[in-house]
Design a protein around this motif. Sequence first.
Motif, PDB file in Angstrom:
ATOM      1  N   ALA A  28       0.085   3.282  11.243  1.00  0.00           N
ATOM      2  CA  ALA A  28       1.211   3.085  10.438  1.00  0.00           C
ATOM      3  C   ALA A  28       2.057   4.195  10.702  1.00  0.00           C
ATOM      4  O   ALA A  28       1.870   5.532  10.583  1.00  0.00           O
ATOM      5  CB  ALA A  28       0.655   3.252   9.014  1.00  0.00           C
ATOM      6  N   SER A  29       3.516   3.862  10.514  1.00  0.00           N
ATOM      7  CA  SER A  29       4.327   4.881  11.378  1.00  0.00           C
ATOM      8  C   SER A  29       5.234   5.492  10.243  1.00  0.00           C
ATOM      9  O   SER A  29       5.543   4.623   9.243  1.00  0.00           O
ATOM     10  CB  SER A  29       5.115   4.607  12.494  1.00  0.00           C
ATOM     11  N   ALA A  80      -8.109  12.058  11.717  1.00  0.00           N
ATOM     12  CA  ALA A  80      -7.357  11.177  11.073  1.00  0.00           C
ATOM     13  C   ALA A  80      -8.166  10.291  10.550  1.00  0.00           C
ATOM     14  O   ALA A  80      -7.974   9.771   9.040  1.00  0.00           O
ATOM     15  CB  ALA A  80      -6.364  10.386  12.095  1.00  0.00           C
ATOM     16  N   ASP A  81      -9.620   9.739  10.893  1.00  0.00           N
ATOM     17  CA  ASP A  81     -10.513   8.942  10.395  1.00  0.00           C
ATOM     18  C   ASP A  81     -11.703   9.302   9.660  1.00  0.00           C
ATOM     19  O   ASP A  81     -12.344   8.769   9.068  1.00  0.00           O
ATOM     20  CB  ASP A  81     -11.211   8.019  11.607  1.00  0.00           C
ATOM     21  N   ASP A  82     -11.708  10.546   9.211  1.00  0.00           N
ATOM     22  CA  ASP A  82     -12.855  11.275   8.803  1.00  0.00           C
ATOM     23  C   ASP A  82     -12.860  11.319   7.307  1.00  0.00           C
ATOM     24  O   ASP A  82     -11.775  11.574   6.465  1.00  0.00           O
ATOM     25  CB  ASP A  82     -12.595  12.791   9.059  1.00  0.00           C
ATOM     26  N   PRO A  83     -13.712  10.421   6.567  1.00  0.00           N
ATOM     27  CA  PRO A  83     -13.736  10.080   5.261  1.00  0.00           C
ATOM     28  C   PRO A  83     -13.887  10.989   4.458  1.00  0.00           C
ATOM     29  O   PRO A  83     -13.910  10.928   3.098  1.00  0.00           O
ATOM     30  CB  PRO A  83     -14.692   8.584   5.146  1.00  0.00           C
ATOM     31  N   MET A 135      -1.078   7.977  11.808  1.00  0.00           N
ATOM     32  CA  MET A 135       0.184   7.080  11.313  1.00  0.00           C
ATOM     33  C   MET A 135      -0.569   6.376  10.098  1.00  0.00           C
ATOM     34  O   MET A 135       0.075   6.157   8.965  1.00  0.00           O
ATOM     35  CB  MET A 135       0.586   6.311  12.038  1.00  0.00           C
ATOM     36  N   ASP A 136      -1.811   6.176  10.102  1.00  0.00           N
ATOM     37  CA  ASP A 136      -2.397   5.100   8.874  1.00  0.00           C
ATOM     38  C   ASP A 136      -2.460   6.197   7.699  1.00  0.00           C
ATOM     39  O   ASP A 136      -2.441   5.395   6.739  1.00  0.00           O
ATOM     40  CB  ASP A 136      -3.556   5.084   9.450  1.00  0.00           C
TER      41      ASP A 136
END
Length: 283
Positions: free
Chosen positions: A6-7, A93-96, A154-155
């Motif tokens: 997502a930018s 970025a993906d670490d929940p 970006m997400d």
Amino acid sequence: MVRARASPRHLERPQVGAPGPSRARKAIVSAGVQSAPQFSPSPSQVAVAYSVCRHITRSSAKNFYYAFLVLPKRKRRALCAVYAFMRRCDDIADDPTFSLQDRRNRLAEALEALHRAQAGHPTDDAVLLAVTDTQRRFNISSELLDQLAYGTMMDVEEAAEYSRADQENSPITVQYRSFDDLYKYCYRVASVVGLVCIRVFGYRDSNAEALAERCGIAFQLTNIIRDVKEDAQMGRVYLPEQDLAAVGVKASELRDATDAARFSPLLAMEADRAREYYRAGDE
């Protein structure tokens, strides 16, 4: 090495070979990083650093790793270093287990560490040692490495906090209004990867940069088409809002997407775009 997601909407459409300035990098440089003493790791330190990156690549991306094996050693290990750096940013970025803000902060810290290593500050971080050595050997600009890092974030830049426990009832966010908006995202998460890779591969014709950009767009569009239902179930739609409206499909319908015929025109539209960009491979 293509990532899907997502930018920032304020970005202008990137120009080939002229990526936009990194705000984080400007901040680091203005803080005095540019005046650092020059650190020169020993050949054994560099060799060990590349070995660590090779292990990361082999463990995390077996498909990429075996593709890299056909390259000469210096290029193979360079791509392993780039992959290891991307993997680090991607994992942040993906670490929940961290909030969105914490993830942003951790990515900023990772980039600051990279910039300090680039400026000559001593480091014992194997990934940073290898990627900065790769950058020097293959003339990879700092701006491209910055964009690789920010592409992974970006997400979460525009996303709301999302809990898997609330997945069924969560709202669906259409990330982009137009294809121009989607293009900017695809450039940052895919085309930039290609622009880095061709510097490692080596090229003489400057047209290679435009072709790498277009192939990156094609790869990312393919990822998006493949993952439409999965992304919608996670509350995200990457297909442009204007495209959804043009075929009369609501974003919420993509979550179940059981009627293939209903969604065929939408997916065909995106597939036609991808094919057009794939034609760059024939030039």
